[in-house]
Enzyme design. Sequence first.
Site: not given
Length: 698
Positions: A451, A527, A531
């Site tokens: 991430d 996911e 973002e």
Amino acid sequence: MGANTQNSLKMVVLLLLYTLSIFVHGYNAHLTSHSNTDEKSHNHQFVFSKAKSLVLPNPSDYFSSKLVSTPLPTNSFFQNFVLKNGDQPEYIQPYLIRSANSSISLSYPSQNITSALLEQIFCPDLTISAFKNPNPKQRHIISSYSDLSVTLDLPSSNLRFFLVRGSPYLTFAVNGHTSISISTVHPIRKLYCDSSFTKYTIRLLNRQTWILYASSPIYLTHNLSTIKSGGFSGVIRIAFLTNSDSKFEKILDQYSSGYPVSGSATLRSFGIKYKWDVKGEGKLLMLAHPLHCRLLSKADSSVTVLEDFKYRSMDGELVGVIGETWELETERIPVSWHSFRGLNKKSVPEIIHALGKDVKTLNASNISTTSSYFYGKLIARAARLALISEEVSYPKIMPVVVQYLKDTIEPWLNGTFGANGFLYDGKWGGLVTKQGINDTTADFGFGVYNDHHFHLGYFVYAISVLTRFDPQWGKQYKKQAYSLVEDYTNLGPKENKHYTRLRCFDLWMLHSWAAGLTEFPFGRNQESSSEAINAYYSAALMGSAYGDADLVSVGSTLTAFEILSAQTWWHVKKDNKIYAPSFVKKNKVVGILWSRKRDSILWFAPSERKDIRLGIQVLPLLPITEVLFSDVDYVKELVKWALTSIPKNRTEEGWKGFVYALEAIYSNKLALKKVMDLSSHDDGNSLSNLLWWIHSRK
């Protein structure tokens, strides 16, 4: 008028509005008019304090010695090959490839299809190794890699595999007059060759047919499950025959001699150029996925598309393309600080009132989270307040927001936050956090490179906004700011020798991965597509804030590709032809997208929570969100689908705001009424931001 025409017109309108906003406000007049020449050389690159991680794997287990001295990929398409035992499959279109016990297994995968998920099934259709290998337990070695390929060596087998994405052939070199073995879990029905002994047809009992091509005569024998050769040196290519039509096999025959050993991708302003290093003779045959086909330049006469030459894949049909270079071009997208259309003037007092309330909640000493992710969302949320106040000409609150941003950002850049902070890992070459160097789960795995673009994207956004309003502060912290953004946007060692190339972004799939250095049976995953978009959009804004045209170009281009990928593979429209009908019927958006799986669940929520699934593909709500959701018909489908799962209780209000925000695209007044009735908002959102969004729908 067709849907594609309508969407094109909408994009044209957005671009015109964007151009008008530049003329009227001057917000982005310097987006591409300046270059950033100061403090960009290696001598001025900032490196955070060195980390001593207890949880990162050792890259020297699998990478060759010449590679481990350089920053290494941490979200690549071959990542499973360098983690733990290195024996989990990776999807290298159109095949699943598994390396284990000094052998390579090749699978043309079938799919497990349900209404909740789609997943590829790995079956070792063919397994290639050296016959009588003296050291079958020896690990493979990554001897080289590039954007589009990885070279995997089996030293004890005298085999080198050129694993090139999109090649319909598996290609490998055999050295040392080695006898090879090709085994299968399916009984061999028939093996026969042509008169030159350079082409063999392998027919299996499961009705699969494989074609083997050799660069010189090779002599094969077989029993029920294994094919063996005599000593051989040269190149072998193996391809799955997906169609019994003789024309299909003739195409494979025709292009079997020219083979790629590597491939590179050159990023250009709103475009990418692929170039393969081709050996042998003849033209190169490759396969393009649906987004490639859409973006292949119509003016590029050097490529020929074979519309009827197809392989199935998780990502849609792969279509044959002849050519050693491809040019991919996408439409330019607007990257703006503010709304494209401008705000409804009558709404300004309402937005200002909300701003007053939201700003009163800003208190740096009251922040309880030490998570790099949640902390980043909070400071980005505050930065949105500053930009909204600028757009509504309400400077009164600006000093409060600017000071809050300084108080919250500086400790992370100075290394004085205490409970957490950024560090530099020299083992793989990238940022980690204090909490992440001892715990793989801390900061959602940031310490093992999970991430990165999500977390850093929020920080980069907040820093960009603060630099916009306080250029002197931005100058003071420019080196640290660039260290953050280049962790995931660096184009290579010439730009920054401390970071790997485009850590998260996949130049073949044209979107990012988020999984980091964690082994997963289904490969890399991501996911939240939105973002990821925020990360590159924020990079473009940082370029704008610092007058760096190069960073603006990189950020804008990656934003454009990430948006197209989200619309292609995350957004599931009713006329979707990529996924199975049963999955399309039940899902309007993918939850987690894996390289070889599509899932309706989220890491933190079940598939039934459609509102959360929508929300995670929308947040954070920004001007660029309008481009992401420019297809109004799809938005209507998505919102209608998500509204069926919104909880009735008022304890889970946060995710509702994103559903209502999209509803505002086509039903402004109804969405406004629902938003005003919310009792709470997601920690990265605010009432001011929701009102700004709704009232920019004028």
